[in-house]
Design an enzyme around this catalytic site. Structure first.
Site, short mmCIF file in Angstrom:
data_model
loop_
_atom_site.label_atom_id
_atom_site.label_comp_id
_atom_site.label_asym_id
_atom_site.label_seq_id
_atom_site.Cartn_x
_atom_site.Cartn_y
_atom_site.Cartn_z
CD1 TRP A 120 -2.16 2.21 1.81
CD2 TRP A 120 -3.26 0.94 0.24
NE1 TRP A 120 -3.54 2.82 1.43
CE2 TRP A 120 -4.19 1.90 0.43
CE3 TRP A 120 -3.63 -0.21 -0.52
CZ2 TRP A 120 -5.30 2.13 -0.11
CZ3 TRP A 120 -4.72 -0.18 -1.06
CH2 TRP A 120 -5.62 1.00 -0.92
CG ASP A 170 -1.94 13.26 -1.01
OD1 ASP A 170 -1.97 12.03 -1.04
OD2 ASP A 170 -2.27 14.26 -1.87
CD GLU A 173 -4.23 6.29 1.00
OE1 GLU A 173 -5.18 6.63 0.47
OE2 GLU A 173 -4.20 5.99 2.25
CD GLU A 329 -13.34 6.76 -1.72
OE1 GLU A 329 -12.56 6.41 -0.93
OE2 GLU A 329 -13.22 6.20 -2.90
#
Length: 378
Positions: A120, A170, A173, A329
């Site tokens: 990730w 940030d 990502e 989202e």
């Protein structure tokens, strides 16, 4: 709008608060973590300190004290398990060695508090500041003894004190080679909260306060372009995450010239019909509009006394709730780069729905507007 229409409108807006409350409580892990999304393939089974801190703050503001404290307990336990890694980072910093990014703390953990075993975009600092800020907000709101979280606050403070100036990913990502203004703001808010919680020794508390001041000074000196906050140091772009520095983090005076310029830029460059984009070059799922950012914008306007605009933005966010009662989202009504949508849907399926953070920011703005169940807008 008639009085009957107003009552119906309030009831509809309040109903979404209750939907969000129920979903967050239902999805909270027994250990206290809030999953980012229970269904989205890339988020399922993981909790972020940043998302979770804003969710905990919303639940605290809504009166769900136990839910918020269970999350803080999870943060504390997770950090204490990482004490060895934090000590290594601090020791290397003292020796003038910069710890490689892959040995810094991760940004997301499994729901039982373990680092994820899937690659990730992991090195982010903002969440570690944000949980400290949310903890102080909660203690100020509900009282209680914060010493149960002392060790975790100490660990977080020590970690941020040696790493706050480093480039990292940030909120989104992305762009790990940059120093992001929203990250600096989250760190400043968190260290300032740590200095005021009353659980640190005088020397560490003073260092936290001094570093919070230094981070804020850096924002004002190098993080402003064309009269408003910039996305990262050296950039001329604006980013929706910058709104958090105005409210609820209160890093900048919301009436200051930089705050005013930031609000104007977000409204002009990133907002369409009440929906806020992350930034102009955003290609993630085509660059949709994020309800949580509309709520951050609403909080900033409300802090400046503009209740009408804040309520408009809450209504826009409410309109993103799906027929099944979930808040996503992002929505795709005004994609910035629609040609990039298919690649993300091929990679991960449809974008996250529900996103617990979206509901949290809706709840937070609704609380500030006194629009909780049984309440009325101001």
């Amino acid at each position: 709008m008639t009085q009957s229409d107003l009552a119906t409108d309030r009831e509809a807006l309040q109903a979404i608060v209750q939907q969000g409350r129920a979903l967050i409580l239902e999805q909270q892990h027994p250990g206290g973590a809030y999953p980012a999304s229970p269904t989205f393939s890339a988020y399922r089974g993981f909790s972020w300190f940043r998302d979770g801190a804003f969710i905990a703050d919303a639940m605290s503001a809504l009166g769900e004290r136990d839910s918020a404290e269970r999350f803080f307990d999870w943060c504390a336990a997770t950090l204490e398990r990482q004490a060895g890694r934090i000590s290594a980072v601090i020791a290397e910093a003292a020796a003038g060695i910069e710890t490689p990014a892959d040995r810094m703390l991760p940004t997301r953990y499994t729901l039982d508090g373990a680092p994820g075993d899937v690659d990730w975009w992991d090195f982010q600092l903002d969440g570690y500041g944000t949980w400290l800020w949310a903890l102080e907000e909660h203690v100020a709101r509900h009282g209680g003894d914060p010493t149960r979280w002392r060790r975790a606050v100490e660990l977080t403070a020590d970690y941020l004190l040696v790493s706050w100036r480093r480039p990292c990913f940030d909120w989104w990502e992305e762009h790990d080679a940059e120093v992001h203004v929203s990250t600096l703001g989250c760190v400043a808010a968190g260290l300032r909260s740590a200095s005021r919680l009353g659980v640190l020794d005088a020397g560490l508390a003073r260092r936290c306060g001094d570093t919070a001041d230094a981070a804020t000074d850096l924002i004002l000196e190098d993080g402003v372009a064309d009269g408003r906050l910039r996305k990262w140091l050296g950039s001329n772009a604006v980013d929706g995450s910058l709104l958090a520095l105005l409210a609820p983090l209160d890093v900048l005076d919301v009436t200051s010239a930089a705050a005013t310029g930031t609000l104007t830029a977000v409204e002009t460059e990133l907002t369409v019909d009440g929906g806020v984009h992350r930034y102009a070059a955003d290609v993630y799922y085509g660059g949709g509009q994020w309800p949580l950012l509309s709520c951050f914008l609403g909080l900033a306007h409300l802090a400046r006394g503009d209740e009408a605009r804040a309520t408009e933005l809450l209504r826009w966010a409410a309109g993103t709730a799906t027929r099944s009662g979930t808040m996503p989202e992002q929505v795709a009504d005004h994609l910035l780069h629609p040609d990039r949508l298919p690649e993300w849907e091929t990679r991960w399926g449809r974008s996250a729905d529900p996103l617990l953070w979206s509901y949290a920011m809706y709840i937070r703005l609704a609380v500030e507007l006194r629009l909780t169940a049984g309440g009325e807008t101001r």
